[in-house]
Design a protein around this motif. Structure first.
Motif, PDB file in Angstrom:
ATOM      1  N   MET A   1       0.809  -1.330  -0.084  1.00 39.89           N
ATOM      2  CA  MET A   1      -0.006  -0.247  -0.262  1.00 39.89           C
ATOM      3  C   MET A   1       0.801   1.235   0.154  1.00 39.89           C
ATOM      4  N   SER A   2       2.117   1.112   0.221  1.00 35.95           N
ATOM      5  CA  SER A   2       3.016   2.307   0.226  1.00 35.95           C
ATOM      6  C   SER A   2       3.047   2.924  -1.171  1.00 35.95           C
ATOM      7  N   ASP A   3       2.777   2.376  -2.060  1.00 33.20           N
ATOM      8  CA  ASP A   3       2.998   2.909  -3.397  1.00 33.20           C
ATOM      9  C   ASP A   3       1.833   3.578  -3.820  1.00 33.20           C
ATOM     10  N   ALA A   4       0.727   3.513  -2.975  1.00 35.18           N
ATOM     11  CA  ALA A   4      -0.730   3.933  -3.513  1.00 35.18           C
ATOM     12  C   ALA A   4      -0.837   5.594  -3.257  1.00 35.18           C
ATOM     13  N   THR A   5      -1.529   6.158  -4.046  1.00 35.73           N
ATOM     14  CA  THR A   5      -1.622   7.831  -3.796  1.00 35.73           C
ATOM     15  C   THR A   5      -2.902   7.779  -2.748  1.00 35.73           C
ATOM     16  N   SER A   6      -2.382   8.709  -1.669  1.00 37.43           N
ATOM     17  CA  SER A   6      -3.550   8.732  -0.671  1.00 37.43           C
ATOM     18  C   SER A   6      -4.388   9.784  -1.284  1.00 37.43           C
ATOM     19  N   VAL A   7      -5.965   9.424  -1.080  1.00 36.07           N
ATOM     20  CA  VAL A   7      -6.777  10.191  -1.180  1.00 36.07           C
ATOM     21  C   VAL A   7      -7.664  10.383  -0.029  1.00 36.07           C
ATOM     22  N   ARG A   8      -7.886  11.705   0.803  1.00 36.45           N
ATOM     23  CA  ARG A   8      -8.615  12.071   1.968  1.00 36.45           C
ATOM     24  C   ARG A   8      -9.871  12.470   1.542  1.00 36.45           C
ATOM     25  N   VAL A   9     -10.937  12.131   2.083  1.00 30.33           N
ATOM     26  CA  VAL A   9     -12.160  12.565   1.706  1.00 30.33           C
ATOM     27  C   VAL A   9     -12.969  13.001   2.908  1.00 30.33           C
ATOM     28  N   VAL A  10     -13.627  14.089   2.697  1.00 34.43           N
ATOM     29  CA  VAL A  10     -14.646  14.499   3.901  1.00 34.43           C
ATOM     30  C   VAL A  10     -15.898  14.761   3.214  1.00 34.43           C
ATOM     31  N   LEU A  11     -16.920  14.044   3.860  1.00 35.94           N
ATOM     32  CA  LEU A  11     -18.198  14.145   3.367  1.00 35.94           C
ATOM     33  C   LEU A  11     -19.109  14.959   4.185  1.00 35.94           C
ATOM     34  N   ILE A  12     -19.560  15.746   3.550  1.00 37.45           N
ATOM     35  CA  ILE A  12     -20.695  16.793   4.001  1.00 37.45           C
ATOM     36  C   ILE A  12     -22.017  16.524   3.686  1.00 37.45           C
ATOM     37  N   GLY A  13     -22.759  15.793   4.444  1.00 35.02           N
ATOM     38  CA  GLY A  13     -24.275  15.541   4.258  1.00 35.02           C
ATOM     39  C   GLY A  13     -24.313  13.974   4.340  1.00 35.02           C
ATOM     40  N   LEU A  14     -24.919  13.315   4.903  1.00 29.85           N
ATOM     41  CA  LEU A  14     -25.138  11.957   5.203  1.00 29.85           C
ATOM     42  C   LEU A  14     -26.470  11.383   4.777  1.00 29.85           C
ATOM     43  N   GLY A  15     -27.121  11.786   3.573  1.00 28.59           N
ATOM     44  CA  GLY A  15     -28.410  11.387   3.265  1.00 28.59           C
ATOM     45  C   GLY A  15     -28.173   9.821   2.491  1.00 28.59           C
ATOM     46  N   ASN A  16     -29.057   9.609   1.630  1.00 28.78           N
ATOM     47  CA  ASN A  16     -28.937   8.330   0.917  1.00 28.78           C
ATOM     48  C   ASN A  16     -27.433   8.271   0.060  1.00 28.78           C
ATOM     49  N   LEU A  17     -27.167   9.321  -0.770  1.00 26.99           N
ATOM     50  CA  LEU A  17     -25.789   9.369  -1.402  1.00 26.99           C
ATOM     51  C   LEU A  17     -24.735   9.447  -0.417  1.00 26.99           C
ATOM     52  N   GLY A  18     -24.707  10.111   0.342  1.00 28.13           N
ATOM     53  CA  GLY A  18     -23.419  10.017   1.216  1.00 28.13           C
ATOM     54  C   GLY A  18     -22.977   8.814   1.938  1.00 28.13           C
ATOM     55  N   ARG A  19     -24.127   8.153   2.627  1.00 32.18           N
ATOM     56  CA  ARG A  19     -23.841   6.846   3.290  1.00 32.18           C
ATOM     57  C   ARG A  19     -23.662   5.998   2.253  1.00 32.18           C
ATOM     58  N   ARG A  20     -24.292   5.675   1.064  1.00 34.98           N
ATOM     59  CA  ARG A  20     -23.858   5.111  -0.070  1.00 34.98           C
ATOM     60  C   ARG A  20     -22.358   5.051  -0.505  1.00 34.98           C
ATOM     61  N   PHE A  21     -22.149   6.330  -0.739  1.00 37.05           N
ATOM     62  CA  PHE A  21     -20.853   6.657  -1.030  1.00 37.05           C
ATOM     63  C   PHE A  21     -19.878   6.057  -0.068  1.00 37.05           C
ATOM     64  N   ALA A  22     -20.088   6.444   1.152  1.00 39.84           N
ATOM     65  CA  ALA A  22     -19.237   5.813   2.301  1.00 39.84           C
ATOM     66  C   ALA A  22     -19.111   4.134   2.298  1.00 39.84           C
TER      67      ALA A  22
END
Length: 64
Positions: A1-22
């Motif tokens: 995993m050390s070669d992987a690019t880190s992508v950090r995500v912050v979710l604003i809103g946890l409706g159907n779309l936010g929860r499904r994306f998580a």
């Protein structure tokens, strides 16, 4: 995993779309690292009821 690019995500809103994306990020984490070299982690989530932050990553399967 050390070669992987880190992508950090912050979710604003946890409706159907936010929860499904998580959930999708959690379920597909290994294949995102293996197939695309992306270490995607949800490090924050917020909605009208409050917020959670963890620099190491929140468990997308437990976000409600």
């Amino acid at each position: 995993m050390s070669d992987a690019t880190s992508v950090r995500v912050v979710l604003i809103g946890l409706g159907n779309l936010g929860r499904r994306f998580a959930r999708l990020i959690a379920e597909k984490h290994e294949s995102l690292v293996r197939d695309y070299g992306l270490d995607v982690r949800i490090v924050g989530a917020a909605d009208s009821r409050g917020a959670a932050i963890d620099r190491g990553g929140l468990n997308g399967l437990e976000i409600e």
